[in-house]
Design a protein around this motif. Structure first.
Motif, short mmCIF file in Angstrom:
data_model
loop_
_atom_site.label_atom_id
_atom_site.label_comp_id
_atom_site.label_asym_id
_atom_site.label_seq_id
_atom_site.Cartn_x
_atom_site.Cartn_y
_atom_site.Cartn_z
N ALA A 207 49.01 45.24 30.30
CA ALA A 207 48.43 45.45 31.62
C ALA A 207 46.91 45.37 31.50
CB ALA A 207 48.85 46.80 32.19
N ALA A 208 46.35 44.20 31.80
CA ALA A 208 44.91 44.01 31.65
C ALA A 208 44.14 44.89 32.63
CB ALA A 208 44.56 42.55 31.87
N ALA A 209 43.00 45.36 32.19
CA ALA A 209 42.18 46.26 33.01
C ALA A 209 41.33 45.52 34.02
CB ALA A 209 41.27 47.10 32.12
N GLY A 210 41.15 44.18 33.84
CA GLY A 210 40.17 43.50 34.67
C GLY A 210 38.79 44.01 34.30
N ARG A 211 38.01 44.39 35.33
CA ARG A 211 36.68 44.99 35.11
C ARG A 211 35.80 44.12 34.23
NH1 ARG A 211 38.02 51.04 33.39
NH2 ARG A 211 35.74 51.25 33.45
N SER A 212 35.85 42.80 34.49
CA SER A 212 34.94 41.88 33.81
C SER A 212 33.51 42.32 34.12
CB SER A 212 35.18 40.45 34.29
OG SER A 212 36.51 40.05 34.00
N ALA A 213 32.58 42.08 33.18
CA ALA A 213 31.26 42.68 33.34
C ALA A 213 30.17 41.84 32.68
CB ALA A 213 31.25 44.09 32.76
N PHE A 214 28.94 42.15 33.08
CA PHE A 214 27.76 41.53 32.48
C PHE A 214 26.72 42.61 32.22
CE2 PHE A 214 23.58 39.52 32.57
CZ PHE A 214 23.77 38.42 31.74
N VAL A 222 24.77 44.97 34.83
CA VAL A 222 24.21 44.32 36.01
C VAL A 222 25.25 44.22 37.11
CG1 VAL A 222 23.28 42.13 36.88
CG2 VAL A 222 22.51 43.04 34.67
N ALA A 223 26.48 43.88 36.73
CA ALA A 223 27.56 43.73 37.70
C ALA A 223 28.89 43.74 36.97
CB ALA A 223 27.41 42.43 38.49
N SER A 224 29.94 44.14 37.69
CA SER A 224 31.30 44.11 37.16
C SER A 224 32.28 43.97 38.31
CB SER A 224 31.61 45.37 36.35
OG SER A 224 31.61 46.51 37.19
N THR A 225 33.49 43.54 37.99
CA THR A 225 34.53 43.51 39.00
C THR A 225 35.09 44.92 39.18
OG1 THR A 225 36.26 42.96 37.40
CG2 THR A 225 35.11 41.12 38.45
N GLU A 226 35.77 45.15 40.29
CA GLU A 226 36.18 46.50 40.65
C GLU A 226 37.43 46.97 39.91
OE1 GLU A 226 35.38 44.06 42.62
OE2 GLU A 226 33.59 44.77 43.65
N GLY A 227 38.16 46.07 39.33
CA GLY A 227 39.39 46.42 38.63
C GLY A 227 40.14 45.15 38.29
N ALA A 228 41.46 45.19 38.35
CA ALA A 228 42.26 44.01 38.06
C ALA A 228 42.32 43.11 39.30
CB ALA A 228 43.66 44.42 37.63
N GLY A 229 43.06 41.99 39.18
CA GLY A 229 43.18 41.03 40.27
C GLY A 229 42.30 39.82 40.06
N SER A 243 20.91 39.32 38.15
CA SER A 243 21.62 39.99 39.23
C SER A 243 23.04 39.44 39.25
CB SER A 243 20.94 39.75 40.59
OG SER A 243 20.97 38.37 40.93
N GLY A 244 23.96 40.13 39.91
CA GLY A 244 25.34 39.68 39.91
C GLY A 244 26.10 40.15 41.11
N VAL A 245 27.21 39.46 41.39
CA VAL A 245 28.05 39.82 42.52
C VAL A 245 29.50 39.50 42.17
CG1 VAL A 245 27.73 37.57 43.64
CG2 VAL A 245 28.42 39.54 45.01
N SER A 246 30.42 40.36 42.61
CA SER A 246 31.85 40.15 42.42
C SER A 246 32.43 39.60 43.72
CB SER A 246 32.53 41.47 42.04
OG SER A 246 33.94 41.31 41.97
N ILE A 247 33.16 38.49 43.61
CA ILE A 247 33.70 37.80 44.77
C ILE A 247 35.23 37.83 44.72
CG2 ILE A 247 33.84 35.56 45.95
CD1 ILE A 247 31.08 34.95 44.77
N PRO A 248 35.90 38.13 45.82
CA PRO A 248 37.37 38.09 45.82
C PRO A 248 37.90 36.73 45.40
CG PRO A 248 36.55 39.13 47.81
CD PRO A 248 35.35 38.54 47.12
N GLY A 249 39.08 36.74 44.78
CA GLY A 249 39.65 35.53 44.23
C GLY A 249 40.36 34.65 45.23
N PRO A 250 41.05 33.61 44.74
CA PRO A 250 41.69 32.63 45.62
C PRO A 250 42.77 33.20 46.53
CG PRO A 250 42.33 32.29 43.33
CD PRO A 250 41.20 33.26 43.33
N ASP A 251 43.35 34.35 46.16
CA ASP A 251 44.34 34.95 47.03
C ASP A 251 43.70 35.53 48.29
OD1 ASP A 251 43.11 36.61 45.22
OD2 ASP A 251 44.89 37.74 44.70
N ALA A 252 42.36 35.50 48.35
CA ALA A 252 41.65 35.95 49.55
C ALA A 252 41.43 34.81 50.54
CB ALA A 252 40.31 36.56 49.18
#
Length: 271
Positions: A207-214, A222-229, A243-252
């Motif tokens: 079960a991957a955590a997601g939470r990719s980060a920089f 600087v920025a990270s994703t909110e969790g998995a997905g 600077s960084g921003v997390s963008i919803p994926g293709p399922d959005a």
């Protein structure tokens, strides 16, 4: 004005579904290209899933038809793209865990994982690493998961002049605090920014955590994703820093990609 130069493609793939995973990769690639990304990094074994017992059956050579649409798309939009694959190499009984580099000029190369987790040696051969990449004047060293558990790996990247240490990983929630602290520590120790791209969904029972980060050169997140997905983490370099921003994926609701023309090839799903 900020210019997006790097992005982490945190994707929730389906184990063994090569066709479906290629389509998902293309969606991420199109959206990243629309945002002006120069380098897009996918997680460890992103095209097949992390399933060591089936890696040999799913392994592909670097000149695989599986990679052709991705390679052609990367060249068409001028975006270096790094995807994960069990790499079949002539003379090797076991595949390498590879980060296949689809260069913006149409060339293709591979970084191969140098340090294996305990038990991976049953299914994979240790690799030899790879060369630094240069994107918009930024020098980038690659690593794949267990590579970063060896301090010498990051130290070597820094001594070679890397500005960014880019790691494709599979990290679960229990191990995330420890592993992310290691990566943050490398940024602080070496004055080298760190980009980490994790899986966005389960793979082979993990079960991957997601939470990719920089993390920047001072070790600040600087920025990270909110969790998995499915998420796209876009990192921009400004005159005064990152600077960084997390963008919803293709399922959005991302549109389907406009596919490039490639030569006909036989199906690779059952290789």
């Amino acid at each position: 004005m900020s210019i997006p130069v790097l992005a982490a493609a945190q994707c929730a793939i389906r184990d063994g579904d090569l066709k479906g995973n290629v389509a998902l990769h293309l969606q991420f690639m199109q959206r990243a290209a629309e945002l002006g990304v120069g380098l897009l990094l996918f997680p460890e074994l992103s095209l097949t899933g992390y399933e060591p017992s089936t890696a040999s059956a799913l392994a592909q050579p670097l000149a695989s038809p599986l990679l052709e649409p991705l390679q052609a798309f990367a060249q068409r939009v001028g975006m270096t793209t790094i995807v994960g694959l069990p790499l079949r190499v002539s003379g090797q009984a076991k595949p390498h865990i590879a980060a296949c580099v689809l260069h913006a000029d149409g060339a293709i190369s591979a970084y191969t994982k140098q340090y294996l987790h305990a038990g991976e040696e049953q299914f994979f051969s240790a690799g030899n690493g790879g060369e630094l990449l240069s994107i918009s004047g930024v020098s980038i060293a690659l690593s794949v998961c267990a590579d970063f558990a060896q301090p010498a790996h990051a130290s070597n990247a820094a001594s070679r002049g890397a500005d960014v240490y880019a790691s494709s990983v599979l990290i679960g929630e229990p191990g995330y605090p420890h592993d992310s602290a290691i990566l943050q520590g490398y940024a602080q120790q070496h004055g080298m920014a760190v980009l980490m791209t994790n899986h966005g969904g389960p793979t082979a029972g993990w079960a991957a955590a997601g939470r990719s980060a920089f993390w920047d050169e001072q070790g600040q997140c600087v920025a990270s994703t909110e969790g998995a997905g499915n998420r796209l983490l876009v990192i921009s370099r400004r005159l005064k820093g990152w600077s960084g921003v997390s963008i919803p994926g293709p399922d959005a609701g991302w549109p389907a990609p406009q596919l490039p023309q490639v030569r006909s090839a036989q199906s690779v799903e059952n290789r």
